[in-house]
Structures are given as C-alpha cells and as structure tokens.
Design an enzyme around this catalytic site. Sequence first.
Site, PDB file in Angstrom:
ATOM      1  N   TYR A  59       4.971   4.665   9.390  1.00 30.82           N
ATOM      2  CA  TYR A  59       4.011   5.354   8.509  1.00 30.82           C
ATOM      3  C   TYR A  59       2.594   4.856   8.783  1.00 30.82           C
ATOM      4  O   TYR A  59       1.661   5.648   8.951  1.00 30.82           O
ATOM      5  CB  TYR A  59       4.415   5.131   7.044  1.00 30.82           C
ATOM      6  CG  TYR A  59       3.634   5.988   6.064  1.00 30.82           C
ATOM      7  CD1 TYR A  59       3.905   7.355   5.944  1.00 30.82           C
ATOM      8  CD2 TYR A  59       2.633   5.443   5.260  1.00 30.82           C
ATOM      9  CE1 TYR A  59       3.193   8.152   5.049  1.00 30.82           C
ATOM     10  CE2 TYR A  59       1.918   6.234   4.369  1.00 30.82           C
ATOM     11  CZ  TYR A  59       2.210   7.589   4.262  1.00 30.82           C
ATOM     12  OH  TYR A  59       1.498   8.379   3.378  1.00 30.82           O
TER      13      TYR A  59
ATOM     14  N   SER B 123      -4.107   7.992   4.337  1.00 35.27           N
ATOM     15  CA  SER B 123      -3.508   7.161   3.289  1.00 35.27           C
ATOM     16  C   SER B 123      -4.277   5.846   3.290  1.00 35.27           C
ATOM     17  O   SER B 123      -4.991   5.540   4.262  1.00 35.27           O
ATOM     18  CB  SER B 123      -2.038   6.905   3.655  1.00 35.27           C
ATOM     19  OG  SER B 123      -1.524   5.772   2.984  1.00 35.27           O
TER      20      SER B 123
END
Length: 255
Positions: free
Chosen positions: A160, A145
């Site tokens: 995350y 990401s």
Amino acid sequence: MKNLFDLKGKVAIVTGASSGLGVQFAKALANQGADIAIVARRLDRLEQVKKEIEAMDVRCIAIKCDMLNSNEITSMVSEVKAHFGRIDILVNNAGVGTGIPADTQTDDEWRSTLAVNCDAVYYVAREVGKVMIEQKYGRIINIGSIHSTVAMAGSPISAYCASKGALLMLTKALANEWAKHNITVNTLGPAYFPSEMTSDVMASEGFMQAVQAYCPMGRPGRDGELDGAIVYFASDAASYTTGQYLAVDGGWTAI
Ligand code: NAP
C-alpha cells in the site's frame, strides 16, 4: 464576486464511486454543479449512487469497469467522452488496501495492490489526458494517502505504501508534462476515514490508541471533511496549483 468553486458545465469522472470516499467525491462535485461519470465494478451499487446524484439536478452515468483491465479503462473513457462531449475533471480514486507482512507477501499479492493503486491510476490518467490535451483544459486529482509520505509503526502495509508513494511522484511527473496543456495534476492525502476499506482496521483493538498517538486532532476523519479539498483541486480556485500534495489528516503527518 465570481464563485471560484462553481463546477456547472464541467464533466467529472470519479473512479471507485460504488462505495466510500468515491461516493463522497462524486456528490461533492455534483453539489457544485458538475455532471458526473461514476465508475467501478459493482454496477448495482453504482446505479443507486446514480439516482442520488441525479436527484442533485445534474447528469450522471454509471459505467462498469475493472481497473485491472486497461482495455476496459480505454472503453470507459471513450464512453464518457461520447456521452458528455468532454472530460474536465478526473478523480483517480479506485483503490485497494492490503495488510500483509512483507516477509510472507506473495508476488501476486504485491502485484494486485500495485496494479489497482498505481498502474490503473496511470492508465486512466493517460486516456483522460488525451482528451484533456485536445480540449486544452483538465483537472486531475489522484487519491493518495498519508501513506504516500509516511508508513505506520508496526503495520504490514508495504505494498500500500509503495503504491501510494508512487502515485505521489506520478502526480508530479504528469503535472510537469501536462502543464503546457492547461492541465493540473494534484494528490489528495487523507488519513483514516470510515469506508469499506477501513472498517476492519478502524474496528480493531488499538486503532483509537494509534490515532491518539499519531494524530494531533485525536480522531479519524468524518464524512464530508474531504469535500472542500476535492472541490478546490477540481475548480478554478486551483488554476495555479499543480504537482502538489494536500494532506487532510488532522495533523497526522505534521509531527
Ligand atoms: P472502499 O470503500 O473500499 O472503495 C474502494 C473503491 O475502489 C470501490 O468503489 C471499488 O469498487 C473500487 N475498486 C477497487 N478495486 C477495483 C477494480 N479492480 N476495478 C474498479 N474499481 C475498483 O475504500 P475507500 O476508503 O473509499 O478508498 C477510496 C480511495 O481512497 C482508495 O484509493 C484508498 O486508498 C484511498 N484512501 C482511503 C482512506 C480511508 O481512510 N478510507 C484513506 C486514505 C486513502 P468496486 O469494488 O465496485 O469495483
């Protein structure tokens, strides 16, 4: 001229292929001729995706597997090898997104994010890696990401970010360890694309303002805009590319 992106005769596993980006990755690889094993917990959703992929004239199997259970991961990889006889490509895509303030996040909340986004990525790579080492060929693409490399102002995404950052270093370590077996390992780093995971954040007040502020292209990603990158990493076009991170982010991490 040889088509460098041709995947006919290759077999790919795509985890987290019951929704979102995983469905797109599976279809992008099938579109180049690869046979596909799609994996997730929601078998009903996988069966629908399987029909769509088979309509593209390639073979597809759907396997139910919980990424929190390493025994299920081992069985899933064995099933794919038994069914297709080989595994050429792994898209390590299954993941969860959490947004819990760092000062109140519980041990279990932290662990559940790391378990899917980091531990399971390694467990699947380890099992698929054994097959790829034996066949002296493999392409592993870990789905990171932009939050593999940057956090976000005001966003409570510590677990995350930690999981996606770890995935980036796991990519580099595996790329080093397995280069001698003709296995490449790379990370794809998307910014924000529509999916179940991002539906709340993308609908939230202020999301488009943040995109305007942080993303030079001033918009989220669109369906299909990751297809080129996944096919590149999976194909012979990327035969000398390993241990790398490619951000597909409208310039988000360039500023
Ligand atoms: P999504 O639509 O929520 O898809 C997540 C997928 O992961 C689903 O297929 C889900 O399947 C699977 N999954 C989650 N937990 C699992 C578990 N315990 N066992 C097996 N499968 C599990 O989200 P997405 O946006 O497509 O995300 C896919 C990947 O892209 C993630 O790694 C995410 O971090 C990454 N990513 C997404 C974006 C974005 O903007 N969308 C940006 C950067 C990175 P089941 O629920 O059926 O098991």
